[in-house]
Design a protein around this motif. Structure first.
Motif, PDB file in Angstrom:
ATOM      1  N   PRO A 130       0.785  -1.289   0.138  1.00 14.03           N
ATOM      2  CA  PRO A 130      -0.190   0.058  -0.110  1.00 14.03           C
ATOM      3  C   PRO A 130       0.694   1.320   0.006  1.00 14.03           C
ATOM      4  O   PRO A 130       0.498   2.292  -0.348  1.00 14.03           O
ATOM      5  N   SER A 135      -2.512   7.822  -1.410  1.00  9.76           N
ATOM      6  CA  SER A 135      -3.496   7.777  -0.229  1.00  9.76           C
ATOM      7  C   SER A 135      -3.350   8.940   0.821  1.00  9.76           C
ATOM      8  O   SER A 135      -2.318   9.196   1.052  1.00  9.76           O
ATOM      9  N   LEU A 200      -3.584  -4.344  -5.974  1.00  9.42           N
ATOM     10  CA  LEU A 200      -2.649  -4.480  -4.868  1.00  9.42           C
ATOM     11  C   LEU A 200      -2.649  -5.688  -4.425  1.00  9.42           C
ATOM     12  O   LEU A 200      -3.471  -6.294  -3.951  1.00  9.42           O
ATOM     13  N   TRP A 209      -5.624  -1.957   2.893  1.00  9.06           N
ATOM     14  CA  TRP A 209      -5.812  -0.929   2.044  1.00  9.06           C
ATOM     15  C   TRP A 209      -6.869  -0.061   2.532  1.00  9.06           C
ATOM     16  O   TRP A 209      -7.887  -0.665   2.890  1.00  9.06           O
ATOM     17  N   VAL A 217      -8.553   1.131  -5.533  1.00  6.89           N
ATOM     18  CA  VAL A 217      -7.522  -0.021  -5.703  1.00  6.89           C
ATOM     19  C   VAL A 217      -8.433  -1.389  -5.605  1.00  6.89           C
ATOM     20  O   VAL A 217      -9.404  -1.385  -4.708  1.00  6.89           O
ATOM     21  N   GLN A 219      -7.607  -5.005  -3.984  1.00  5.99           N
ATOM     22  CA  GLN A 219      -6.642  -5.770  -3.307  1.00  5.99           C
ATOM     23  C   GLN A 219      -7.117  -7.156  -3.398  1.00  5.99           C
ATOM     24  O   GLN A 219      -7.955  -7.579  -3.130  1.00  5.99           O
ATOM     25  N   GLY A 417     -11.313  -0.266  -3.625  1.00  3.75           N
ATOM     26  CA  GLY A 417     -10.428  -0.659  -2.684  1.00  3.75           C
ATOM     27  C   GLY A 417     -10.912  -1.009  -1.337  1.00  3.75           C
ATOM     28  O   GLY A 417     -10.401  -1.743  -0.649  1.00  3.75           O
TER      29      GLY A 417
END
Length: 429
Positions: A130, A135, A200, A209, A217, A219, A417
């Motif tokens: 991450p 972010s 991710l 995340w 994102v 993940q 995300g």
């Protein structure tokens, strides 16, 4: 369907792509990994059964020199060399491909993005941590000569400055090369290459995340390559001859700032009555004497080894941290560069080990950290957390990639995300 997985970096960059390649092959997808042709990577990909398309050059010799002279490196010049050379290597490997997935050094991902645009191949950027993705919850990476301005604590402002920093370091090289291949200049190099929706590839417990408006994102969990190699008989005999030893190894880190790290680690372990398994790695660690309380290994199956250790002392690479966490073994992380301080912090926050204060250990500092790592409460917590770590991240990513290719140059995954569970439900359907 044919997919090219591209990277330029150390084993921590290459091995996850091998894991993803195996998952894609299980789904019937023809897969090639474009990566440095160092012998260890050639052998790794042969074991995995994933074809290798060599990157422009092996990486170890260059990386060791680069890390030794990081503060003096001419980033724009080196970026120009890698972008041009990697563009040629990736172009050759991408012929007939339906998708490019890129990770690793930024100039290499930049070359992959240009290949995708030049030849109309959809492209996915993937990060293993991450820390590298914009972010509001963390600061961007600092480059030599471009440290964060004093007094600015707002992460959003720092990520805005990061655009200017990356344009200054890589933008000229990237756009100059694009001009030579008939592509237009890019104003924001970082976001163009990272895309608005990257993958991710790390575990959501180990590296969660957090939702942010700076990036969407998906993940998937870590891309783990199963290692079926048996441990050598003499190593097994050593392990079984006494109390569980402590593993000491720093992977792809040359450890230039700590030339005597092997001696320090062995002496600290001996002072606490511990035996050691010492791994050579890129630091070329070696035993300090012929004592029967230490065992020396080269390339080894860490998945099989770590669960038999009392603790693991390592550099905090994403792959090593994940392997140690899955094994349920306490960790002592001595972080060196890049994302390694992040993983050290996460190990400490989860209570599964300790983060060493700084990159250069001493006998005193390592001894104090070892006391925490070897505490029975740390092992109990490590065993508990191990049961929460995903094993299927590579297959999750493979199914997402198969289901989502776009003809518009990037891949929309359709889940953000904070939607890991939603993504998993889609895959299960």
């Amino acid at each position: 369907m044919r997919v090219l997985l591209s990277t330029y970096g150390s084993r921590g960059d290459v091995e996850p792509l091998a894991g993803l390649g195996v998952a894609l092959q299980k789904c019937g997808v023809e897969t090639t990994v474009c990566a440095p042709a160092d012998q260890e990577f050639v052998e790794l990909l042969e074991r995995a059964g994933v074809p290798l398309a060599p990157a422009f050059s092996p990486v170890r010799e260059w990386a060791v020199k680069a890390m030794a002279n990081r503060e003096k490196m001419d980033f724009p010049k080196r970026a120009a060399e890698i972008i041009a050379a990697q563009f040629d290597a990736i172009s050759a490997a991408a012929e007939g491909c339906d998708l490019i997935v890129a990770t690793g050094l930024f100039p290499s991902t930049a070359a992959a993005k240009s290949v995708s645009e030049k030849f109309g191949i959809p492209y996915v950027y993937a990060a293993y941590c991450p820390y590298f993705v914009p972010s509001t919850h963390h600061r961007p990476h600092e480059y030599p000569g471009r440290l964060h301005p004093q007094g600015i604590t707002d992460n959003r402002m720092l990520w805005d400055l990061d655009v200017a920093n990356m344009n200054a370091l890589f933008g000229g090289a990237f756009n100059n090369h694009r001009a030579t291949i008939g592509l237009p200049a890019v104003e924001n190099v970082r976001d163009y290459i990272f895309t608005s929706h990257p993958l991710l590839a790390c575990d959501p417990v180990l590296g969660p995340w957090k939702a942010t408006d700076l990036r969407e994102v998906t993940q998937t969990g870590a891309w783990i390559l199963s290692d079926e190699r048996p441990l050598p008989d003499d190593l097994i005999a050593f392990i079984e001859a006494g109390p569980a030893p402590v593993y000491v190894g720093f992977g792809s880190m040359p450890m230039h700032a700590s030339k005597d790290v092997a001696e320090i680690a062995i002496n600290a372990l001996r002072a606490q009555g511990c035996r050691a398994v010492l791994s050579r790695g890129w630091a070329d660690l070696a035993l300090i004497d012929d004592g029967n309380d230490c065992f020396f290994v080269g390339d080894i199956n860490q998945q099989a080894l770590f669960s038999r250790m009392a603790a693991v002392i390592h550099h905090g690479g994403a792959g090593t941290t994940t392997t140690a966490t899955r094994a349920g073994v306490p960790q002592l992380v001595v972080p060196q560069i890049a994302d390694q301080p992040y993983w050290a912090t996460r190990v400490a926050e989860l209570g599964i080990g300790v983060a060493h204060n700084g990159p250069v250990p001493t006998f005193e500092s390592l001894s104090a950290a070892l006391a925490i790592a070897l505490d029975p409460a740390t092992r109990k917590r490590a065993i508990t957390v191990a049961s929460t770590i995903r094993r299927d991240g590579a297959m999750i990513a493979a199914k997402l990639l198969i289901d989502s290719p776009s003809r518009e140059g990037s891949v929309p995954f359709g889940c953000g995300g904070t939607s890991q569970l939603v993504c998993q439900k889609r895959i299960d359907r």
